[in-house]
Design a protein around this motif. Structure first.
Motif, PDB file in Angstrom:
ATOM      1  N   THR A   1       0.837  -1.126   0.015  1.00 22.60           N
ATOM      2  CA  THR A   1      -0.035   0.101   0.002  1.00 22.60           C
ATOM      3  C   THR A   1       0.886   1.225   0.262  1.00 22.60           C
ATOM      4  O   THR A   1       1.024   2.033  -0.976  1.00 22.60           O
ATOM      5  CB  THR A   1      -0.837  -0.074   1.171  1.00 22.60           C
ATOM      6  OG1 THR A   1      -0.206  -0.138   2.399  1.00 22.60           O
ATOM      7  CG2 THR A   1      -2.034  -0.993   1.117  1.00 22.60           C
TER       8      THR A   1
ATOM      9  N   ARG B   1       2.909  12.535  15.551  1.00 20.12           N
ATOM     10  CA  ARG B   1       1.542  11.817  15.328  1.00 20.12           C
ATOM     11  C   ARG B   1       0.721  12.255  16.782  1.00 20.12           C
ATOM     12  O   ARG B   1       1.031  11.943  17.876  1.00 20.12           O
ATOM     13  CB  ARG B   1       1.416  10.245  15.137  1.00 20.12           C
ATOM     14  CG  ARG B   1       0.015   9.665  15.073  1.00 20.12           C
ATOM     15  CD  ARG B   1       0.460   8.194  14.826  1.00 20.12           C
ATOM     16  NE  ARG B   1      -0.764   7.316  14.527  1.00 20.12           N
ATOM     17  CZ  ARG B   1      -1.076   6.956  13.319  1.00 20.12           C
ATOM     18  NH1 ARG B   1      -0.625   7.364  12.116  1.00 20.12           N
ATOM     19  NH2 ARG B   1      -2.199   6.176  13.240  1.00 20.12           N
TER      20      ARG B   1
ATOM     21  N   ASN C   1      -4.190   8.639  18.104  1.00 22.60           N
ATOM     22  CA  ASN C   1      -4.310   8.115  17.105  1.00 22.60           C
ATOM     23  C   ASN C   1      -3.850   6.650  16.795  1.00 22.60           C
ATOM     24  O   ASN C   1      -2.401   6.461  16.659  1.00 22.60           O
ATOM     25  CB  ASN C   1      -3.938   8.971  15.618  1.00 22.60           C
ATOM     26  CG  ASN C   1      -4.211   8.387  14.360  1.00 22.60           C
ATOM     27  OD1 ASN C   1      -4.966   7.249  14.237  1.00 22.60           O
ATOM     28  ND2 ASN C   1      -3.882   9.000  13.354  1.00 22.60           N
TER      29      ASN C   1
ATOM     30  N   HIS D   1       1.323  -5.178  12.196  1.00 26.13           N
ATOM     31  CA  HIS D   1       1.556  -6.079  10.982  1.00 26.13           C
ATOM     32  C   HIS D   1       1.728  -7.476  11.326  1.00 26.13           C
ATOM     33  O   HIS D   1       2.670  -7.709  12.211  1.00 26.13           O
ATOM     34  CB  HIS D   1       2.262  -5.479  10.107  1.00 26.13           C
ATOM     35  CG  HIS D   1       1.997  -4.272   9.591  1.00 26.13           C
ATOM     36  ND1 HIS D   1       1.818  -3.024  10.118  1.00 26.13           N
ATOM     37  CD2 HIS D   1       1.657  -3.634   8.081  1.00 26.13           C
ATOM     38  CE1 HIS D   1       1.324  -1.883   9.496  1.00 26.13           C
ATOM     39  NE2 HIS D   1       1.265  -2.441   8.238  1.00 26.13           N
TER      40      HIS D   1
ATOM     41  N   THR E   1      -9.697  -1.814  21.369  1.00 23.01           N
ATOM     42  CA  THR E   1      -9.677  -2.552  20.127  1.00 23.01           C
ATOM     43  C   THR E   1      -8.262  -2.474  19.350  1.00 23.01           C
ATOM     44  O   THR E   1      -7.345  -1.679  19.579  1.00 23.01           O
ATOM     45  CB  THR E   1     -10.480  -1.921  19.138  1.00 23.01           C
ATOM     46  OG1 THR E   1     -10.362  -0.861  18.859  1.00 23.01           O
ATOM     47  CG2 THR E   1     -11.954  -2.149  19.427  1.00 23.01           C
TER      48      THR E   1
ATOM     49  N   ARG F   1      -3.190  -6.243  10.328  1.00 17.06           N
ATOM     50  CA  ARG F   1      -3.323  -6.565   8.713  1.00 17.06           C
ATOM     51  C   ARG F   1      -2.051  -7.388   8.379  1.00 17.06           C
ATOM     52  O   ARG F   1      -0.978  -7.146   9.022  1.00 17.06           O
ATOM     53  CB  ARG F   1      -3.333  -5.532   7.958  1.00 17.06           C
ATOM     54  CG  ARG F   1      -2.304  -4.842   7.051  1.00 17.06           C
ATOM     55  CD  ARG F   1      -2.564  -3.826   6.285  1.00 17.06           C
ATOM     56  NE  ARG F   1      -1.594  -3.100   5.568  1.00 17.06           N
ATOM     57  CZ  ARG F   1      -1.230  -3.383   4.546  1.00 17.06           C
ATOM     58  NH1 ARG F   1      -1.677  -4.517   3.799  1.00 17.06           N
ATOM     59  NH2 ARG F   1      -0.198  -2.981   3.787  1.00 17.06           N
TER      60      ARG F   1
ATOM     61  N   SER G   1       1.668   4.865   8.328  1.00 16.04           N
ATOM     62  CA  SER G   1       2.535   5.244   7.158  1.00 16.04           C
ATOM     63  C   SER G   1       3.703   6.048   7.727  1.00 16.04           C
ATOM     64  O   SER G   1       3.738   6.761   8.531  1.00 16.04           O
ATOM     65  CB  SER G   1       1.559   6.211   6.312  1.00 16.04           C
ATOM     66  OG  SER G   1       0.980   7.166   6.975  1.00 16.04           O
TER      67      SER G   1
ATOM     68  N   SER H   1      -4.623   0.755   3.409  1.00 20.63           N
ATOM     69  CA  SER H   1      -5.435  -0.334   3.253  1.00 20.63           C
ATOM     70  C   SER H   1      -6.766   0.177   3.669  1.00 20.63           C
ATOM     71  O   SER H   1      -7.264   1.108   4.271  1.00 20.63           O
ATOM     72  CB  SER H   1      -4.912  -1.290   4.405  1.00 20.63           C
ATOM     73  OG  SER H   1      -4.992  -0.838   5.609  1.00 20.63           O
TER      74      SER H   1
ATOM     75  N   ARG I   1     -11.902   3.317   6.805  1.00 19.97           N
ATOM     76  CA  ARG I   1     -11.335   4.074   5.720  1.00 19.97           C
ATOM     77  C   ARG I   1     -11.432   3.242   4.516  1.00 19.97           C
ATOM     78  O   ARG I   1     -11.002   2.099   4.521  1.00 19.97           O
ATOM     79  CB  ARG I   1      -9.910   4.022   6.353  1.00 19.97           C
ATOM     80  CG  ARG I   1      -8.878   4.996   5.417  1.00 19.97           C
ATOM     81  CD  ARG I   1      -7.531   5.003   5.917  1.00 19.97           C
ATOM     82  NE  ARG I   1      -6.613   3.780   6.030  1.00 19.97           N
ATOM     83  CZ  ARG I   1      -5.728   3.730   6.344  1.00 19.97           C
ATOM     84  NH1 ARG I   1      -4.883   4.493   6.730  1.00 19.97           N
ATOM     85  NH2 ARG I   1      -4.963   2.454   6.234  1.00 19.97           N
TER      86      ARG I   1
ATOM     87  N   SER J   1     -12.446   6.140  13.918  1.00 16.19           N
ATOM     88  CA  SER J   1     -11.094   5.948  13.312  1.00 16.19           C
ATOM     89  C   SER J   1     -10.424   7.474  13.598  1.00 16.19           C
ATOM     90  O   SER J   1     -10.487   8.024  12.464  1.00 16.19           O
ATOM     91  CB  SER J   1     -10.945   5.185  12.104  1.00 16.19           C
ATOM     92  OG  SER J   1      -9.784   4.702  12.005  1.00 16.19           O
TER      93      SER J   1
ATOM     94  N   GLY K   1      -7.668   8.648  12.772  1.00 11.92           N
ATOM     95  CA  GLY K   1      -6.623   9.082  11.666  1.00 11.92           C
ATOM     96  C   GLY K   1      -7.567   9.458  10.491  1.00 11.92           C
ATOM     97  O   GLY K   1      -7.284   9.831   9.582  1.00 11.92           O
TER      98      GLY K   1
HETATM   99  O1  TXA Z   1      -1.902   0.309   4.228  1.00  9.35           O
HETATM  100  C1  TXA Z   1      -1.908   0.869   5.453  1.00  9.35           C
HETATM  101  O2  TXA Z   1      -2.734   0.468   6.327  1.00  9.35           O
HETATM  102  C2  TXA Z   1      -0.331   1.259   5.985  1.00  9.35           C
HETATM  103  C3  TXA Z   1       0.504   0.407   5.967  1.00  9.35           C
HETATM  104  C4  TXA Z   1       1.932   1.089   6.301  1.00  9.35           C
HETATM  105  O3  TXA Z   1       0.272  -0.848   6.337  1.00  9.35           O
HETATM  106  N1  TXA Z   1      -0.689   1.883   7.264  1.00  9.35           N
HETATM  107  C5  TXA Z   1      -1.448   3.112   7.794  1.00  9.35           C
HETATM  108  O4  TXA Z   1      -1.220   3.327   8.744  1.00  9.35           O
HETATM  109  O5  TXA Z   1      -2.038   3.569   6.971  1.00  9.35           O
HETATM  110  P1  TXA Z   1      -1.679   4.794   9.534  1.00  9.35           P
HETATM  111  O6  TXA Z   1      -1.388   4.705  10.824  1.00  9.35           O
HETATM  112  O7  TXA Z   1      -1.251   5.886   8.433  1.00  9.35           O
HETATM  113  O8  TXA Z   1      -3.306   4.525   9.513  1.00  9.35           O
HETATM  114  C6  TXA Z   1      -3.861   3.710  10.302  1.00  9.35           C
HETATM  115  C7  TXA Z   1      -5.430   3.880  10.480  1.00  9.35           C
HETATM  116  C8  TXA Z   1      -5.612   5.164  11.022  1.00  9.35           C
HETATM  117  O9  TXA Z   1      -6.935   5.976  10.474  1.00  9.35           O
HETATM  118  C9  TXA Z   1      -6.252   4.571  12.406  1.00  9.35           C
HETATM  119  O10 TXA Z   1      -6.959   5.543  13.317  1.00  9.35           O
HETATM  120  C10 TXA Z   1      -6.841   3.211  12.066  1.00  9.35           C
HETATM  121  O11 TXA Z   1      -6.259   2.748  11.139  1.00  9.35           O
HETATM  122  N2  TXA Z   1      -6.674   2.460  13.137  1.00  9.35           N
HETATM  123  C11 TXA Z   1      -5.686   1.930  13.879  1.00  9.35           C
HETATM  124  N3  TXA Z   1      -6.114   1.163  14.930  1.00  9.35           N
HETATM  125  C12 TXA Z   1      -7.713   1.495  15.188  1.00  9.35           C
HETATM  126  C13 TXA Z   1      -8.435   1.018  16.102  1.00  9.35           C
HETATM  127  N4  TXA Z   1      -7.933   0.181  17.224  1.00  9.35           N
HETATM  128  N5  TXA Z   1      -9.673   1.319  16.002  1.00  9.35           N
HETATM  129  C14 TXA Z   1     -10.105   2.110  14.829  1.00  9.35           C
HETATM  130  N6  TXA Z   1      -9.167   2.543  13.919  1.00  9.35           N
HETATM  131  C15 TXA Z   1      -7.923   2.316  13.962  1.00  9.35           C
END
Ligand code: TXA
Ligand code: MG
Length: 328
Positions: free
Chosen positions: A31, A54, A58, A63, A118, A122, A144, A182, A196, A223, A225
């Motif tokens: 991704t 960050r 968030n 992985h 939670t 992935r 990211s 993703s 997302r 979420s 982010g």
């Molecule tokens: O493709 C991807 O998902 C990439 C690659 C590196 O794997 N990672 C990525 O991570 O985009 P990041 O941190 O930029 O975005 C993660 C998203 C954020 O919107 C975050 O809020 C959401 O996933 N997220 C993570 N853990 C969560 C949780 N327990 N509940 C709800 N949302 C969550």
């Protein structure tokens, strides 16, 4: 100085050693590039938040290689119904760009999920990400690999540009295949909810899930982010319909840069970045195009709105709307 290295067995072993020592490394996924640290390494998780700038509320995605490895991070008390959905989803879409949000196991440090009950998990498909996971032997939490709020990185050079002074080891995997993050799917609600959008679409998930909640953009809160401003270039950016583009250019006294699907309509003094008229190819190109546009130092970036005729464009519309959103 951050350092881009070819992804050899040796550099991957070195990266895994840095993770064992509580450090962070950048690595490619299919991704976008990730900034990874061991899920159970508190120093590494702190470093990720600090380097990215960050917000602490968030949470991060963990992985893993496959569902058996993810299962260690997830609550044992998963309802039977959810467990069977997870098995079907992971059979169909893992490894690949689908992130599942599930109740977390008590053993996962609160820090790795921003205090939430939670966890997002992935299994990436990229071979270098998988070799790193093998070598490290434990889950890797990775957002990211961009500074918070900036455009996501799809090459090793993008990562180096965001973290020039940070002594970061960056495993090079060339340009990411998918190009946008993703799909994040929350399985703790009924029906399941897309937090997302990504390249795995609601249409692809429906045969397994039945009903899916796809909340309207801007109304999402669960979420963190997905706050509206995100993925932003530094130059002011505007989304313009195809029909309005020519008039808008005529009104511009200064030269602007245009991300255009219909390139023949753009002529000097304006700068053209030609975009593909195909959702998969557009996704691969979007973040590097936004970074290229920024580098031209024009007064503004105009983005010709892509089509809306197919669901596969919806993740791209989501990212573009966030790229042009104003800070709040
Ligand atoms: O493709 C991807 O998902 C990439 C690659 C590196 O794997 N990672 C990525 O991570 O985009 P990041 O941190 O930029 O975005 C993660 C998203 C954020 O919107 C975050 O809020 C959401 O996933 N997220 C993570 N853990 C969560 C949780 N327990 N509940 C709800 N949302 C969550
Ligand atoms: Mg991100």
């Amino acid at each position: 100085m951050s350092k881009i290295v070819a992804s050899t067995d040796q550099s991957i072993a070195l990266a895994a050693q840095q993770l064992r020592d509580g450090g962070v490394v950048a690595f490619p996924t299919e991704t976008v590039y990730g900034l990874g640290g061991g899920t159970f390494q508190s120093t590494a998780i702190e470093t990720i938040y600090r380097l990215k700038g960050r917000p602490f509320d968030n949470p991060l995605i963990a992985h893993v290689l496959d569902w058996p490895h993810a299962a260690n991070l997830v609550s044992e008390q998963l309802p039977e119904f959810t467990r069977s959905l997870v098995l079907e989803l992971t059979n169909c879409f893992w490894p690949g760009p689908l992130t599942l949000v599930l109740p977390k196991a008590a053993t996962v440090p609160a820090q790795a999920t921003a205090g939430l009950e939670t966890i997002a998990v992935r299994a990436p498909a990229d071979p270098i990400a998988r070799r790193l996971l093998h070598a490290f032997g434990s889950p890797i939490s990775a957002p990211s690999a961009n500074r918070s709020g900036h455009v996501s990185p799809t090459t090793a050079e993008h990562v180096a540009a965001d973290f020039p002074e940070d002594d970061l080891l960056i495993l090079d995997g060339g340009a990411c295949q998918v190009g946008i993050e993703s799909t994040v799917l929350d399985l703790t609600t009924s029906p399941a909810k897309i937090l997302r959008p990504g390249s795995v679409t609601a249409d692809q998930l429906r045969p397994i899930l039945g009903a899916i909640d796809t909340p309207l953009l801007y109304s999402q809160t669960s979420s963190p982010g997905t706050r509206s401003q995100h993925y932003s270039p530094r130059t002011p950016a505007f989304l313009i319909s195809s029909a309005a583009l020519v008039d808008r250019l005529r009104q511009s006294s200064q030269s602007v840069v245009v991300l255009a699907i219909h390139p023949h309509r753009i002529s000097p003094p304006h700068n053209l970045i030609a975009m593909p008229n195909d959702a998969t190819a557009y996704a691969q190109r979007i973040y590097s195009a936004l970074r290229d546009a920024d580098a031209l130092n024009c007064s503004e970036i105009l983005i010709e709105e892509p089509p809306r005729d197919a669901e596969e464009w919806s993740a791209i519309h989501d990212r573009l709307r966030r790229a042009v959103a104003k800070p709040h």
